[in-house]
Scaffold this active site. Structure first.
Site, PDB file in Angstrom:
ATOM      1  CD  GLU A  63     -23.176 -41.180  15.577  1.00  0.00           C
ATOM      2  OE1 GLU A  63     -23.155 -39.904  15.439  1.00  0.00           O
ATOM      3  OE2 GLU A  63     -21.991 -41.648  15.819  1.00  0.00           O
ATOM      4  CE1 TYR A 146     -21.174 -37.510  12.341  1.00  0.00           C
ATOM      5  CE2 TYR A 146     -23.377 -37.530  13.704  1.00  0.00           C
ATOM      6  CZ  TYR A 146     -22.053 -37.581  13.292  1.00  0.00           C
ATOM      7  OH  TYR A 146     -21.452 -38.247  14.377  1.00  0.00           O
ATOM      8  CG  ASP A 164     -17.713 -35.264  14.775  1.00  0.00           C
ATOM      9  OD1 ASP A 164     -16.641 -35.275  14.262  1.00  0.00           O
ATOM     10  OD2 ASP A 164     -18.048 -35.698  16.047  1.00  0.00           O
TER      11      ASP A 164
END
Length: 320
Positions: A63, A146, A164
């Protein structure tokens, strides 16, 4: 961007969202979940961070690396990173400059320092295990909403809205009926994403991964392939005739001649060096002295470069 274990589909979600004209015309979430998840089951890419052996640390590393960086550039660096630092404690024990060096040319190298800082915190606060709670993830240095939601969802199968750029574009088109989402994530987008979440935790985690993959492979920013889309018949933007974007101009990502390019050239010299580098070696990478000095000062301020006596520079050995 991982793929949680496959649960049964379903789960209610009343996600009617107002269109730009203020009319409720978009499909409900329950009509989107099954076709998108079914499509994902058949077409999802086999990526290393989606495999069970990746674990929560592998998901977290992916990520960090995938933010603003394509998968094909991330793959070789990701594999090398996990081979060298298979656990957070392994990275935490190394110098932050080694994280910057291993980051290579992925871009936005401050992410390497943030990932190193998160590894240190995981080691010191959580016994070396990536925490399972969203609030604990959010409390780690360098992790925003996020990333915390993505790790909680993709690594631990929890129910979180994971927004995203790809997901935002899918929702903007399929539900809101516009070509592109706003430049920055809005409260309305977050509300819609929460409304679209399946109630079942496992299905919600699968939905998060599936909607992200749909945006990456089919509902792309340019040259979208609607004939391959499992929800094309329900897409508000397509049904409206694909109206052109009418909002603020979309931000372009220029690189040539920018401070970002100069920073990258300076860091490349330091990454390839085995010891401190003299100012003269850095001066050779860019012709314009004012911009070069500004870029170097920025690297020092960001903790990516350590200045030493005698006009020498190196990658950082100490934590910020």
């Amino acid at each position: 961007m991982t793929a949680p274990t496959k649960p049964p589909h379903g789960g209610p979600a009343d996600a009617l969202s107002a269109s730009p004209l203020g009319e409720k015309s978009s499909p409900s979430g329950e009509h989107l979940h099954s076709p998108v998840i079914d499509w994902f089951d058949e077409h999802a890419r086999d990526l290393p961070w989606r495999r069970p052996e990746a674990g929560s640390w592998g998901v977290m590393v992916s990520e960090f690396m995938l933010q603003q960086t394509p998968v094909n550039r991330v793959l070789p660096v990701y594999e090398q990173w996990l081979a060298r630092w298979p656990r957070p404690a392994d990275l935490a024990a190394d110098a932050p400059g080694e994280a910057v060096r291993a980051w290579g040319r992925l871009g936005y190298p401050r992410r390497a320092l943030r990932l190193h800082g998160a590894a240190v915190a995981i080691t010191e606060r959580h016994g070396g295990d990536v925490p399972t709670e969203h609030s604990q993830l959010l409390a780690l240095p360098g992790i925003g909403e996020y990333t915390a939601a993505a790790v909680a969802s993709f690594a631990y199968g929890q129910r979180h809205a994971v927004l995203d750029t790809n997901v935002r574009r899918v929702f903007a088109r399929a539900v809101t009926g516009v070509q592109y989402p706003p430049n920055a994530t809005t409260a309305a987008e977050r509300k819609l994403a929460r409304a679209l979440l399946p109630e079942d935790e496992g299905v919600a985690a699968r939905w998060a991964a599936a909607s992200m993959e749909l945006g990456a492979l089919v509902c792309t920013a340019k040259n979208e392939t609607c004939h391959r889309c499992p929800i094309a018949a329900q897409c508000a933007w397509r049904l409206a005739g694909k109206p052109e974007h009418e909002g603020p101009a979309r931000r372009g990502q220029t690189y040539a001649g920018t401070d970002r390019q100069v920073r990258g050239k300076l860091l490349a010299v330091l990454r390839e060096a085995h010891g401190p580098v003299p100012q003269s070696a850095l001066d050779r990478v860019w012709h314009e002295p004012v911009q070069r000095a500004r870029a170097l000062d920025g690297l020092v301020a960001d903790g990516l470069v350590e200045p030493l006596p005698g006009g020498l520079y190196r990658l950082p050995l100490t934590r910020l």
